[in-house]
Design a protein around this motif. Sequence first.
Motif, PDB file in Angstrom:
ATOM      1  N   ASP A 108      -0.606  -0.844  13.205  1.00  0.00           N
ATOM      2  CA  ASP A 108      -0.337  -2.229  13.602  1.00  0.00           C
ATOM      3  C   ASP A 108       0.903  -2.723  12.850  1.00  0.00           C
ATOM      4  N   PRO A 109       1.861  -3.344  13.549  1.00  0.00           N
ATOM      5  CA  PRO A 109       3.119  -3.745  12.904  1.00  0.00           C
ATOM      6  C   PRO A 109       2.927  -4.615  11.667  1.00  0.00           C
ATOM      7  N   THR A 110       1.971  -5.531  11.718  1.00  0.00           N
ATOM      8  CA  THR A 110       1.732  -6.408  10.563  1.00  0.00           C
ATOM      9  C   THR A 110       1.253  -5.587   9.368  1.00  0.00           C
ATOM     10  N   PHE A 111       0.324  -4.667   9.624  1.00  0.00           N
ATOM     11  CA  PHE A 111      -0.179  -3.807   8.558  1.00  0.00           C
ATOM     12  C   PHE A 111       0.936  -2.894   8.041  1.00  0.00           C
ATOM     13  N   ARG A 112       1.732  -2.364   8.954  1.00  0.00           N
ATOM     14  CA  ARG A 112       2.785  -1.422   8.592  1.00  0.00           C
ATOM     15  C   ARG A 112       3.827  -2.056   7.680  1.00  0.00           C
ATOM     16  N   SER A 113       4.023  -3.331   7.809  1.00  0.00           N
ATOM     17  CA  SER A 113       5.038  -4.000   6.981  1.00  0.00           C
ATOM     18  C   SER A 113       4.646  -4.020   5.509  1.00  0.00           C
ATOM     19  N   ASP A 114       3.374  -3.811   5.221  1.00  0.00           N
ATOM     20  CA  ASP A 114       2.906  -3.794   3.830  1.00  0.00           C
ATOM     21  C   ASP A 114       2.678  -2.377   3.315  1.00  0.00           C
ATOM     22  N   VAL A 115       3.139  -1.383   4.083  1.00  0.00           N
ATOM     23  CA  VAL A 115       2.931   0.011   3.712  1.00  0.00           C
ATOM     24  C   VAL A 115       4.246   0.644   3.259  1.00  0.00           C
ATOM     25  N   ARG A 116       4.190   1.408   2.176  1.00  0.00           N
ATOM     26  CA  ARG A 116       5.351   2.190   1.743  1.00  0.00           C
ATOM     27  C   ARG A 116       4.962   3.662   1.705  1.00  0.00           C
ATOM     28  N   ARG A 117       5.687   4.473   2.482  1.00  0.00           N
ATOM     29  CA  ARG A 117       5.463   5.911   2.504  1.00  0.00           C
ATOM     30  C   ARG A 117       6.188   6.575   1.339  1.00  0.00           C
ATOM     31  N   VAL A 118       5.565   7.580   0.776  1.00  0.00           N
ATOM     32  CA  VAL A 118       6.237   8.387  -0.241  1.00  0.00           C
ATOM     33  C   VAL A 118       6.673   9.705   0.386  1.00  0.00           C
ATOM     34  N   ARG A 119       7.564  10.385  -0.293  1.00  0.00           N
ATOM     35  CA  ARG A 119       8.053  11.683   0.168  1.00  0.00           C
ATOM     36  C   ARG A 119       6.878  12.653   0.337  1.00  0.00           C
ATOM     37  N   HIS A 120       6.943  13.452   1.393  1.00  0.00           N
ATOM     38  CA  HIS A 120       5.863  14.381   1.693  1.00  0.00           C
ATOM     39  C   HIS A 120       5.637  15.358   0.539  1.00  0.00           C
ATOM     40  N   VAL A 121       4.380  15.569   0.206  1.00  0.00           N
ATOM     41  CA  VAL A 121       3.986  16.537  -0.821  1.00  0.00           C
ATOM     42  C   VAL A 121       3.223  17.657  -0.123  1.00  0.00           C
ATOM     43  N   PRO A 122       3.789  18.870  -0.034  1.00  0.00           N
ATOM     44  CA  PRO A 122       3.149  19.936   0.734  1.00  0.00           C
ATOM     45  C   PRO A 122       1.759  20.334   0.239  1.00  0.00           C
ATOM     46  N   SER A 123       1.534  20.272  -1.065  1.00  0.00           N
ATOM     47  CA  SER A 123       0.219  20.630  -1.597  1.00  0.00           C
ATOM     48  C   SER A 123      -0.754  19.483  -1.380  1.00  0.00           C
ATOM     49  N   LEU A 124      -1.751  19.714  -0.527  1.00  0.00           N
ATOM     50  CA  LEU A 124      -2.748  18.679  -0.255  1.00  0.00           C
ATOM     51  C   LEU A 124      -3.567  18.376  -1.500  1.00  0.00           C
ATOM     52  N   ALA A 125      -3.944  19.419  -2.236  1.00  0.00           N
ATOM     53  CA  ALA A 125      -4.721  19.201  -3.452  1.00  0.00           C
ATOM     54  C   ALA A 125      -3.953  18.331  -4.437  1.00  0.00           C
ATOM     55  N   TYR A 126      -2.655  18.605  -4.604  1.00  0.00           N
ATOM     56  CA  TYR A 126      -1.872  17.813  -5.546  1.00  0.00           C
ATOM     57  C   TYR A 126      -1.715  16.381  -5.050  1.00  0.00           C
ATOM     58  N   ARG A 127      -1.596  16.210  -3.746  1.00  0.00           N
ATOM     59  CA  ARG A 127      -1.497  14.866  -3.175  1.00  0.00           C
ATOM     60  C   ARG A 127      -2.751  14.047  -3.508  1.00  0.00           C
ATOM     61  N   LEU A 128      -3.920  14.657  -3.404  1.00  0.00           N
ATOM     62  CA  LEU A 128      -5.156  13.957  -3.764  1.00  0.00           C
ATOM     63  C   LEU A 128      -5.194  13.646  -5.260  1.00  0.00           C
ATOM     64  N   ALA A 129      -4.636  14.542  -6.069  1.00  0.00           N
ATOM     65  CA  ALA A 129      -4.561  14.279  -7.514  1.00  0.00           C
ATOM     66  C   ALA A 129      -3.658  13.087  -7.805  1.00  0.00           C
ATOM     67  N   LEU A 160       0.857  -1.178   0.000  1.00  0.00           N
ATOM     68  CA  LEU A 160       0.000   0.000   0.000  1.00  0.00           C
ATOM     69  C   LEU A 160       0.897   1.233   0.000  1.00  0.00           C
ATOM     70  N   VAL A 161       0.804   2.027  -1.046  1.00  0.00           N
ATOM     71  CA  VAL A 161       1.650   3.202  -1.194  1.00  0.00           C
ATOM     72  C   VAL A 161       0.857   4.421  -0.726  1.00  0.00           C
ATOM     73  N   ILE A 162       1.340   5.075   0.338  1.00  0.00           N
ATOM     74  CA  ILE A 162       0.572   6.170   0.917  1.00  0.00           C
ATOM     75  C   ILE A 162       1.463   7.377   1.203  1.00  0.00           C
ATOM     76  N   ALA A 163       0.811   8.518   1.307  1.00  0.00           N
ATOM     77  CA  ALA A 163       1.448   9.734   1.809  1.00  0.00           C
ATOM     78  C   ALA A 163       0.874   9.974   3.199  1.00  0.00           C
ATOM     79  N   ALA A 164       1.712   9.879   4.208  1.00  0.00           N
ATOM     80  CA  ALA A 164       1.250  10.049   5.585  1.00  0.00           C
ATOM     81  C   ALA A 164       2.430  10.413   6.472  1.00  0.00           C
ATOM     82  N   ASP A 165       2.126  11.085   7.568  1.00  0.00           N
ATOM     83  CA  ASP A 165       3.156  11.469   8.529  1.00  0.00           C
ATOM     84  C   ASP A 165       3.858  10.233   9.081  1.00  0.00           C
ATOM     85  N   GLU A 166       5.183  10.284   9.146  1.00  0.00           N
ATOM     86  CA  GLU A 166       5.953   9.123   9.596  1.00  0.00           C
ATOM     87  C   GLU A 166       5.580   8.706  11.011  1.00  0.00           C
TER      88      GLU A 166
END
Length: 264
Positions: free
Chosen positions: A171-192, A158-164
Motif C-alpha cells: 500500500d503506498p501509504t505504508f510503503r512511504s514509511d518503509v526503508r529497504r536495506v541492501r539484499h543479504v544473500p544469507s537468509l540465516a544472517y538476515r534473520l540474525a 520500518l527497516v526491512i530486507a525484502a525484494d524491491e
Amino acid sequence: MDTVSEQWRQDLDLIIDAAREAGEIAHGFFGASPEVWWKNEGKSPVSAADFAANDRLQSLLLKARPNYGWLSEETDDDTARLTMDTLFVVDPIDGTRAFLNGEKTWCVSVAVVHRGSPVAGVLVAPALKEEFSAVAGGPAFKNGAPVSVTSGRNGSELVIAADEALVKRFDPTFRSDVRRVRHVPSLAYRLAMIADGRIDGTVVKRDSHDWDLAAADLILDRAGGCLTDLASNRLTYNRESVSHEMLVAGAPHAVGSLLPQLHP
C-alpha cells in the motif's frame, strides 16, 4: 535445573565448537577461488568449501550424538531422519553466493531440532568475526552479549530486507514509511540482523529450507522476534518436505505491519 534443559545446553556447547571448526575450514577457502559445482538444475552453486565444512560437521556431531538424525543442505537426504525425535539441521555455508563473491555476510548454521522445534542454534560468521547462539528457554547472544529485536518506536520508519518488486506492491501509504536495506544473500544472517536490532524485519520468498532457517529461527525467537508463515503459524521442522512457502520474520511490530501487506 531440569534434565532436558541441561541436555540442550550441552548440545549448544557441542554445536558451537563444531560450527567454529567448520567456520575455520570454510574461511580457509574464502577469497581463494575454490572449485565450484552447480546443483538444482544449475541454479545454485556449491563449492569445495561447502563440502569440507559439511564433512567436518557431520564427523564431529554424529560421533558425539550417534542417536541423532541428520539433515544438511550438502548431504543426500535420508528419510530415516523422520523417525528421529532429535536431529542436527545444518547448512555448512549459508550464503554460498556471497562467499564466492568475496562478501563477508555468510555463516555456518547449525541447529538441534527436537520434535519439530529448534532447541539449540548457532550461526558462526568467520569473515565478520560474529557468532550468534541461543538455547530453548534462554536469551539470544551475539559474541557473548545478549541481543534483542527493535521495539517499534512511534513515528520511526520500518527497516526491512525484502525484494524491491514485492515492496512496490505494498500500500503506498505504508510503503512511504518503509526503508529497504541492501539484499543479504544469507537468509540465516538476515534473520540474525533482526535478532540484534539492525533491521526490523524481512520477507522470505517461497522455497527456503529447514537448513536455512532452523538455527536462526531459534535465535530470533529468543531475541523477542518471530518467524511465521502468512497465516501467522510458527514453522515445524523435520517434515517430509523441508521447503517452505513465503514467510515473514521480524520484531512483533514489524511482523504485525508486514503480514497485511502480503495477503492478496
